[in-house]
Motif scaffolding. Structure first.
Motif, PDB file in Angstrom:
ATOM      1  N   HIS A  61      38.188  41.564  38.657  1.00 15.88           N
ATOM      2  CA  HIS A  61      38.471  40.727  38.922  1.00 15.88           C
ATOM      3  C   HIS A  61      37.060  40.396  40.270  1.00 15.88           C
ATOM      4  O   HIS A  61      36.774  40.297  40.287  1.00 15.88           O
ATOM      5  N   ASN A 101      37.115  34.165  39.821  1.00 17.08           N
ATOM      6  CA  ASN A 101      37.803  35.331  39.639  1.00 17.08           C
ATOM      7  C   ASN A 101      38.337  35.007  41.200  1.00 17.08           C
ATOM      8  O   ASN A 101      38.908  36.422  41.298  1.00 17.08           O
ATOM      9  N   SER A 161      37.271  32.892  33.925  1.00 16.87           N
ATOM     10  CA  SER A 161      37.013  34.348  34.643  1.00 16.87           C
ATOM     11  C   SER A 161      36.772  35.148  33.363  1.00 16.87           C
ATOM     12  O   SER A 161      36.252  36.333  33.773  1.00 16.87           O
TER      13      SER A 161
END
Length: 322
Positions: free
Chosen positions: A298, A281, A195
């Motif tokens: 995110h 994410n 991520s």
């Protein structure tokens, strides 16, 4: 031991070829026609290491519908959005005695695999191994032999005799496996890693080393790590690493292990293929929502990746219409 690798892409080839080199019987299943036909035409897959010593390695590659093997272990390395179709098309070969192993990026695959394999026979984990698919039947292993590590765990968190046998073969193939008894924590460690590195390197079209060389890289990483760990804590996931250890891992892989590597999400973006950002994410965002936590950073990055995909598609249409 007999393995069948489902998804003959960059990571599928790496695991399959190195397990084959270690003395195992390995076969491959793939749906990408240019890849299958190229391998059959040339009699195997061309393998390089760090862009050097390119050589042809004989492999057996099948389409799902024509495959009728009975492996001890299936290894799944498809993209998240492709897995359901692969499973459906290969299901005629599955049985209750077989094990499944996967180190796919992102989250969403476990639920799909459990529809076909018993919980006690599902092994999943993460692989910090850099590999690039140059094209059909042509793969480049990044890093010296033995470079990279992996973590894996049984879904039941109770390793059995077969699990230890699989780990032994992975050791022979020099994947440096670490067997844990923390299933979700093991998987989420790579989700958090990806991520940060996959997403940011993709958005700015840079290598991991170029990202790490930015003076504010640690601050960016910490913001994403902290938000991800806040989500995981609320979801009751016991992480393998502390927040600092996760940052240290990102820095080590980016600065020392694979500084010249473009992550897999970048490779997908650069070839105008859909990315797995919704499973990385985006997964953290949805998990946070379940526990009334807004993973806003995110969420923002997920939108930015989709915007980049959209922009590339629009530019491709404009170029085509000229």
């Amino acid at each position: 031991m007999k393995f069948t690798v489902v998804g003959a892409g960059a990571m599928g080839y790496r695991y399959g070829v190195l397990l084959q080199d270690a003395g195992n019987q390995v076969e491959f299943v793939d749906t990408w026609k240019p890849n299958v036909e190229k391998v059959r035409q040339q009699g195997g897959v061309f393998v390089s290491r760090d862009h050097q010593n390119r050589q042809l390695v004989p492999v057996k590659l099948f389409y799902p519908e024509e495959y009728h093997g009975n492996p001890d272990v299936w290894i799944f390395f498809t993209k998240q959005m492709q897995l359901a179709d692969f499973l459906k098309r290969t299901a005629h070969c599955f049985n209750d005695q077989q094990y499944a192993l996967t180190c796919m990026n992102g989250m969403g695959h476990v639920e799909k695999l459990l529809k076909y394999f018993k919980p006690a026979k599902l092994l999943a984990g993460t692989a910090l191994v850099a590999t690039v698919l140059n094209g059909p039947g042509d793969v480049d292993f990044i890093g010296a032999r033995g470079a990279g590590t992996m973590n894996l765990a049984n879904y039941t968190e109770k390793p059995d005799e077969m699990t230890h046998k699989v780990v032994a073969e992975l050791k022979k193939a020099q994947f440096n496996p670490n067997l844990t008894t923390n299933f979700m924590g093991t998987l989420m460690a790579k989700v958090v890693f990806n991520s940060v590195v996959n997403t940011l390197c993709t958005l700015f079209e840079i290598t991991m080393g170029e990202f790490a060389s930015y003076s504010g890289a640690d601050e960016l990483s910490r913001q994403l790590i902290n938000e991800a760990y806040d989500v995981c804590e609320r979801a009751g996931v016991q992480m393998l690493n502390t927040r600092q250890a996760e940052l240290d891992s990102i820095n080590y892989v980016s600065k020392v292990a694979n500084p010249l590597h473009y992550p897999s999400m970048y490779q997908d973006m650069s070839h105008n293929r859909p990315t797995e950002v919704d499973y990385i994410n985006g997964y953290l965002v949805k998990l946070g929502q379940k526990y009334n936590y807004a993973a806003t950073t995110h969420a923002f990055l997920t939108h930015l990746v989709h915007l980049a995909e959209h922009t590339r598609q629009q530019n491709a249409v404009k170029t085509h219409n000229k």
